[in-house]
Design a protein around this motif. Sequence first.
Motif, PDB file in Angstrom:
ATOM      1  N   LEU A   3      14.674 -15.617  -0.578  1.00  0.00           N
ATOM      2  CA  LEU A   3      15.259 -16.662  -0.818  1.00  0.00           C
ATOM      3  C   LEU A   3      14.328 -17.816   0.000  1.00  0.00           C
ATOM      4  CD1 LEU A   3      18.001 -17.959  -1.635  1.00  0.00           C
ATOM      5  CD2 LEU A   3      18.824 -17.415   0.581  1.00  0.00           C
ATOM      6  N   GLN A   4      13.831 -17.518   1.109  1.00  0.00           N
ATOM      7  CA  GLN A   4      13.301 -18.461   1.858  1.00  0.00           C
ATOM      8  C   GLN A   4      11.953 -19.050   1.300  1.00  0.00           C
ATOM      9  OE1 GLN A   4      14.111 -19.735   5.142  1.00  0.00           O
ATOM     10  NE2 GLN A   4      12.375 -21.175   4.469  1.00  0.00           N
ATOM     11  N   ASN A   5      11.351 -18.300   0.501  1.00  0.00           N
ATOM     12  CA  ASN A   5      10.098 -18.629  -0.231  1.00  0.00           C
ATOM     13  C   ASN A   5      10.630 -19.607  -1.414  1.00  0.00           C
ATOM     14  OD1 ASN A   5       8.251 -17.141   1.205  1.00  0.00           O
ATOM     15  ND2 ASN A   5       8.493 -15.605   0.036  1.00  0.00           N
ATOM     16  N   ILE A   6      11.450 -19.241  -2.169  1.00  0.00           N
ATOM     17  CA  ILE A   6      12.299 -19.879  -3.171  1.00  0.00           C
ATOM     18  C   ILE A   6      12.623 -21.430  -2.476  1.00  0.00           C
ATOM     19  CG2 ILE A   6      14.174 -20.320  -4.642  1.00  0.00           C
ATOM     20  CD1 ILE A   6      14.063 -17.115  -4.945  1.00  0.00           C
ATOM     21  N   VAL A  32      24.135 -31.101  -7.080  1.00  0.00           N
ATOM     22  CA  VAL A  32      23.733 -29.748  -6.562  1.00  0.00           C
ATOM     23  C   VAL A  32      23.824 -28.913  -7.708  1.00  0.00           C
ATOM     24  CG1 VAL A  32      24.068 -28.110  -5.031  1.00  0.00           C
ATOM     25  CG2 VAL A  32      24.067 -30.351  -4.328  1.00  0.00           C
ATOM     26  N   GLU A  33      25.049 -28.928  -8.536  1.00  0.00           N
ATOM     27  CA  GLU A  33      25.289 -27.818  -9.714  1.00  0.00           C
ATOM     28  C   GLU A  33      24.279 -28.005 -10.684  1.00  0.00           C
ATOM     29  OE1 GLU A  33      28.569 -30.695  -9.414  1.00  0.00           O
ATOM     30  OE2 GLU A  33      27.642 -29.903  -8.002  1.00  0.00           O
ATOM     31  N   ASP A  34      23.794 -29.320 -10.859  1.00  0.00           N
ATOM     32  CA  ASP A  34      22.935 -29.511 -12.141  1.00  0.00           C
ATOM     33  C   ASP A  34      21.635 -29.035 -11.707  1.00  0.00           C
ATOM     34  OD1 ASP A  34      25.010 -30.460 -13.452  1.00  0.00           O
ATOM     35  OD2 ASP A  34      24.603 -32.548 -12.949  1.00  0.00           O
ATOM     36  N   TYR A  35      20.930 -29.301 -10.549  1.00  0.00           N
ATOM     37  CA  TYR A  35      19.875 -29.023 -10.217  1.00  0.00           C
ATOM     38  C   TYR A  35      19.592 -27.573  -9.893  1.00  0.00           C
ATOM     39  CZ  TYR A  35      15.383 -30.290  -8.382  1.00  0.00           C
ATOM     40  OH  TYR A  35      13.827 -30.767  -8.427  1.00  0.00           O
ATOM     41  N   SER A  36      20.712 -27.024  -9.415  1.00  0.00           N
ATOM     42  CA  SER A  36      20.918 -25.237  -9.418  1.00  0.00           C
ATOM     43  C   SER A  36      20.520 -24.853 -10.602  1.00  0.00           C
ATOM     44  CB  SER A  36      22.191 -24.921  -8.744  1.00  0.00           C
ATOM     45  OG  SER A  36      22.202 -23.449  -8.745  1.00  0.00           O
ATOM     46  N   VAL A  45      20.616 -22.636  -2.019  1.00  0.00           N
ATOM     47  CA  VAL A  45      19.032 -22.986  -2.062  1.00  0.00           C
ATOM     48  C   VAL A  45      18.798 -24.496  -2.103  1.00  0.00           C
ATOM     49  CG1 VAL A  45      16.774 -22.901  -3.020  1.00  0.00           C
ATOM     50  CG2 VAL A  45      18.107 -20.731  -2.672  1.00  0.00           C
ATOM     51  N   VAL A  46      19.622 -24.988  -3.169  1.00  0.00           N
ATOM     52  CA  VAL A  46      19.540 -26.446  -3.444  1.00  0.00           C
ATOM     53  C   VAL A  46      20.041 -27.496  -2.102  1.00  0.00           C
ATOM     54  CG1 VAL A  46      20.242 -28.385  -4.874  1.00  0.00           C
ATOM     55  CG2 VAL A  46      19.578 -26.262  -5.867  1.00  0.00           C
ATOM     56  N   ARG A  47      21.051 -26.957  -1.559  1.00  0.00           N
ATOM     57  CA  ARG A  47      21.566 -27.669  -0.276  1.00  0.00           C
ATOM     58  C   ARG A  47      20.770 -27.577   0.598  1.00  0.00           C
ATOM     59  NH1 ARG A  47      26.584 -24.903  -2.060  1.00  0.00           N
ATOM     60  NH2 ARG A  47      27.901 -26.447  -3.465  1.00  0.00           N
ATOM     61  N   LYS A  51      19.215 -30.802   2.586  1.00  0.00           N
ATOM     62  CA  LYS A  51      19.210 -30.943   4.004  1.00  0.00           C
ATOM     63  C   LYS A  51      17.968 -31.183   4.607  1.00  0.00           C
ATOM     64  CE  LYS A  51      21.145 -28.573   7.972  1.00  0.00           C
ATOM     65  NZ  LYS A  51      21.763 -27.259   8.533  1.00  0.00           N
ATOM     66  N   SER A  52      16.950 -30.458   4.022  1.00  0.00           N
ATOM     67  CA  SER A  52      15.605 -30.559   4.806  1.00  0.00           C
ATOM     68  C   SER A  52      14.904 -31.915   4.370  1.00  0.00           C
ATOM     69  CB  SER A  52      14.700 -29.380   4.244  1.00  0.00           C
ATOM     70  OG  SER A  52      14.917 -28.224   4.657  1.00  0.00           O
ATOM     71  N   LEU A  53      15.192 -32.146   3.057  1.00  0.00           N
ATOM     72  CA  LEU A  53      14.515 -33.616   2.748  1.00  0.00           C
ATOM     73  C   LEU A  53      15.320 -34.673   3.422  1.00  0.00           C
ATOM     74  CD1 LEU A  53      14.091 -33.070  -1.257  1.00  0.00           C
ATOM     75  CD2 LEU A  53      12.190 -33.367   0.565  1.00  0.00           C
ATOM     76  N   SER A  54      16.668 -34.370   3.569  1.00  0.00           N
ATOM     77  CA  SER A  54      17.431 -35.529   4.501  1.00  0.00           C
ATOM     78  C   SER A  54      16.750 -35.736   6.001  1.00  0.00           C
ATOM     79  CB  SER A  54      18.699 -35.127   4.396  1.00  0.00           C
ATOM     80  OG  SER A  54      19.680 -36.214   5.202  1.00  0.00           O
ATOM     81  N   ALA A  55      16.609 -34.699   6.572  1.00  0.00           N
ATOM     82  CA  ALA A  55      16.094 -34.541   7.860  1.00  0.00           C
ATOM     83  C   ALA A  55      14.742 -35.210   8.061  1.00  0.00           C
ATOM     84  CB  ALA A  55      15.845 -33.212   8.232  1.00  0.00           C
ATOM     85  N   ARG A  56      13.893 -35.184   6.801  1.00  0.00           N
ATOM     86  CA  ARG A  56      12.773 -36.143   6.913  1.00  0.00           C
ATOM     87  C   ARG A  56      13.189 -37.513   6.393  1.00  0.00           C
ATOM     88  NH1 ARG A  56      11.920 -30.649   6.146  1.00  0.00           N
ATOM     89  NH2 ARG A  56      10.013 -29.668   6.759  1.00  0.00           N
ATOM     90  N   ARG A  57      14.238 -37.803   6.083  1.00  0.00           N
ATOM     91  CA  ARG A  57      14.664 -39.150   5.690  1.00  0.00           C
ATOM     92  C   ARG A  57      14.048 -39.788   4.661  1.00  0.00           C
ATOM     93  NH1 ARG A  57      13.403 -42.187  11.650  1.00  0.00           N
ATOM     94  NH2 ARG A  57      14.689 -40.644  13.037  1.00  0.00           N
TER      95      ARG A  57
END
Length: 240
Positions: A3-6, A32-36, A45-47, A51-57
Amino acid sequence: MSLQNISDQLLHELGRKIVHGELQPGQSLPKVEDYSEMKGVSRTVVREVLKSLSARRLIESTTKIGTMVCPRSNWQWWDPDVLTWASEMDDKGEFLTRLTEVRLAIEPAAMELAAKNVTEEDIQNIQNCYEQLKASVDNEEKWVKADYNFHHSLIQASHNELLISLIQTLRLALERSRHTTFHAIQQHPAEPFQGPDDEILERHKAVMLAVCERNGALARQKMYELLTRVSQLIMSKDRP
């Protein structure tokens, strides 16, 4: 695949698309559901990726509008992943120019500080790194590593943890910049140097001697000259 690698794979895929301009500021991302469904991964995974991209602004999510790409001025440029994605662009000349401008603002002053604070142990380390640089000028991969280590040894001599940490953060981007300048200097060696190897070694040696002799003003000047030359090489990379 775990899951982490994905999650990591999807993070780098989306991050690159944003930083490389395939997804423009103000552009909306799929729900989220569409990208999933598009990627065949779970919504969790998508969320996590968003979240990670949001943390990087890089993105911002709101209830009314959804998820949109943020303006470049909002991005967390000092994040190692953002720097790496930027340095991987096919046309990365502008980014490398900006990176060199940052170096010009920081490293000459750092050399003056290094000349003030350098110890005998630092001097030995700097000299060893210079010898490794001398031995690497005919091998691109070895030179990129040796050049980073040489500059890092000089920064370490400043004994300023903030400066040292900043240069470490920039490592991957700086290595990519060095690949560019290595090729450019082979095509455009400067006068009065006899060739690219002589120029590389003489410019670095001048900085080393100034720091090791504890001449702060000269150390600042020689590093400024070296980085000004780096800037010229980056701008010349597309010239015949």
